[in-house]
Design a protein around this motif. Sequence first.
Motif, short mmCIF file in Angstrom:
data_model
loop_
_atom_site.label_atom_id
_atom_site.label_comp_id
_atom_site.label_asym_id
_atom_site.label_seq_id
_atom_site.Cartn_x
_atom_site.Cartn_y
_atom_site.Cartn_z
N LEU A 195 75.69 -13.69 -47.29
CA LEU A 195 76.88 -14.38 -47.82
C LEU A 195 77.25 -15.88 -46.88
N ALA A 232 76.02 -18.01 -49.46
CA ALA A 232 76.64 -18.39 -50.34
C ALA A 232 77.28 -20.31 -49.78
N VAL A 249 86.04 -22.06 -44.94
CA VAL A 249 86.15 -20.52 -45.88
C VAL A 249 86.51 -19.21 -45.41
N LYS A 250 87.66 -18.36 -46.32
CA LYS A 250 87.86 -17.43 -46.17
C LYS A 250 86.79 -16.23 -44.82
N TRP A 251 88.03 -15.75 -44.28
CA TRP A 251 86.76 -14.77 -43.01
C TRP A 251 85.16 -15.33 -42.71
N VAL A 294 82.57 -13.42 -40.92
CA VAL A 294 81.13 -13.42 -40.83
C VAL A 294 79.17 -14.04 -40.19
N ILE A 320 79.55 -11.62 -36.77
CA ILE A 320 78.30 -11.07 -37.31
C ILE A 320 76.73 -11.00 -36.81
#
Lengths: 210, 403
Positions: free
Chosen positions: B54, B57, B77-79, B83, B86
Amino acid sequence: MDRLSSRDAMTAQPLLPANAGRRRFLTLATALLGAVGTAYVIVPLVESLEPDASVKAAAATTVALSPIEPGMQVTVPWQSKPLIVVHRTPEMLATLQAVETLLRDPNCEVPQQPPECKNRFRSLKPQWLVMVRVCTHLCCTPLYEPRKGSVGPRWLGGFHCPCHGSLYDLSGRVFKGVPAPRNMAIPLYHFSEDEKQVAVTAMYPESKLC
Amino acid sequence: MGRLTAWVDRRFPFSVLVRTSMTEYYAPKNFNFWYFFGSLALLVFATQIISGILLLAHYQPSAKAAFNSVQSIMYDVKWGWLVRYIHTTGASLFFVVIYLHMLRGYLYGSFKRPRELLWLIGVALYVCLMGEAYFGYVLPFGNMSYWGGQVITSIIAAIPYVGGWLASVLRGSFGVGTPTLTRFVAFHAVLLPALLAVLILTHLLALHEVGSNNPDGVEIREHLDARGQPVDGIPFHPYYTVKDMFGVGVFLVVFCAIVFYAPTFHGLFIETYNFSPANPLKTPPEITPAWYLAPYYAMLRAVPNKAVGIGILFAAIIAPFLLPWLDHNPVKSSRYRPVYRWMVIVFVLTLVALGWIGMQPAIPALLPPARILLALYFLFFLSLPIVSRLEPTRPVPERISAS
């Protein structure tokens, strides 16, 4: 102990543990809760792949209207597509009614425009046409041909696609008997308060390009 | 379901694999706390792969765009923040889990015959993980990334004969820049993950061939029941899958607490100086490595000679590979080897102390303790062939002791 009797000894063991019903319920409940939790985790991970804020910010554009003389047009790149703004004269607007019997969808029943633009002018203000200049046949960019007789002897002005010959009137409504199936798409837009600019924000969700 | 399984089984050994590696893979019944970390390492590997894909990307590997693309992951970027956190938390916790997993091997003699190859693959995995972490550390191209990239590639440049060529191949340029980032992405996102995946599979295959060790260090396969299964073994599934799921639950609580409340972990997981972009003209005031590599950095700094220091560094990484052949004691578990147990405890404390020194500024006062600790590190490996032959051992039970 021979082989057969040892197998009997194995199958003689109880197949189901004690409280089989409770165990199955607990396993199911745990699995279900795990599935819900997994779904919650997957949502942000998948949504992180959506276009980010900078892409969205670049997705809207504003076009200054004052430099566009009556009868002239401006085409700007918008979301990788040509966006045309035409300043239509009263004579040009008069042609719109004259061609209506020749059009495939004169009343704009196919939702190729926001509901507030579902009229003969396909616009918020009759003189301003704001349109995605993409032919609904195979995505070519139609030529702007405002002069009478420029495409054919009875041509009153409109758009002519150089790829496969589709014809549109000065509101981007498609003529009968050409390959293009639909009117060209009108995006969502609004004018600034002093009417000196038009802001184009997004494609109308129900409209289709090509 | 039954028909589908039968269809697959005629074409692929699905049921056989499930049986031999899960439902009829017999593991010793006395696994304890230390046996959580193998499955947890597998979990972190999976989350790193998913979060890494992710991030990839949105990440742009160029000297000009890399830092800003990471910032846009954090803000646009959303969330994206989730990411990335994490991924950064996963990187550090990967090492926490692997270090505990390796310590388990030291404690219970899991590197000994017949598990030498299992141990070698494991240490190779650890070395690959260090490489993976290093390449990933450079990618955000903050100022610590940049200087970390500089320092490590210049360590490689000091290797005799091939070093200069190797460093230029790694950097792809005269310094650390866009060509470095593009190939580091290739190493970090393709080469090493693929290598790790293959090594993990090999590690598991080797494990299932020789069977798991246990805290008592006795072979359960020496006592079989009428069906030919170990008396002191229980099927991995469902017994240890359920136990490991409990471990996963506790681990995820810790993982999420860090991701949501302390993602930088006080500058340990994401360093403060990495919040400013790479600047080739300005070295950060204190260059400290990531915590998981800090012991090696302390060793490097403890030696005044560059070539010798780098030699020591490589020796420190290679030493664990030799462990199965340095330890001659037939008794595996430290439970029955009081002297060896103390050696392991001192060894762990040595590494922790070296790690702490590695993260301090380079001040002369820390040089003598760093040298003593460096000596202690190698003393563990060098004394083992002698100690393992002479040390007193407690009687080892014939079977897993009742508890």
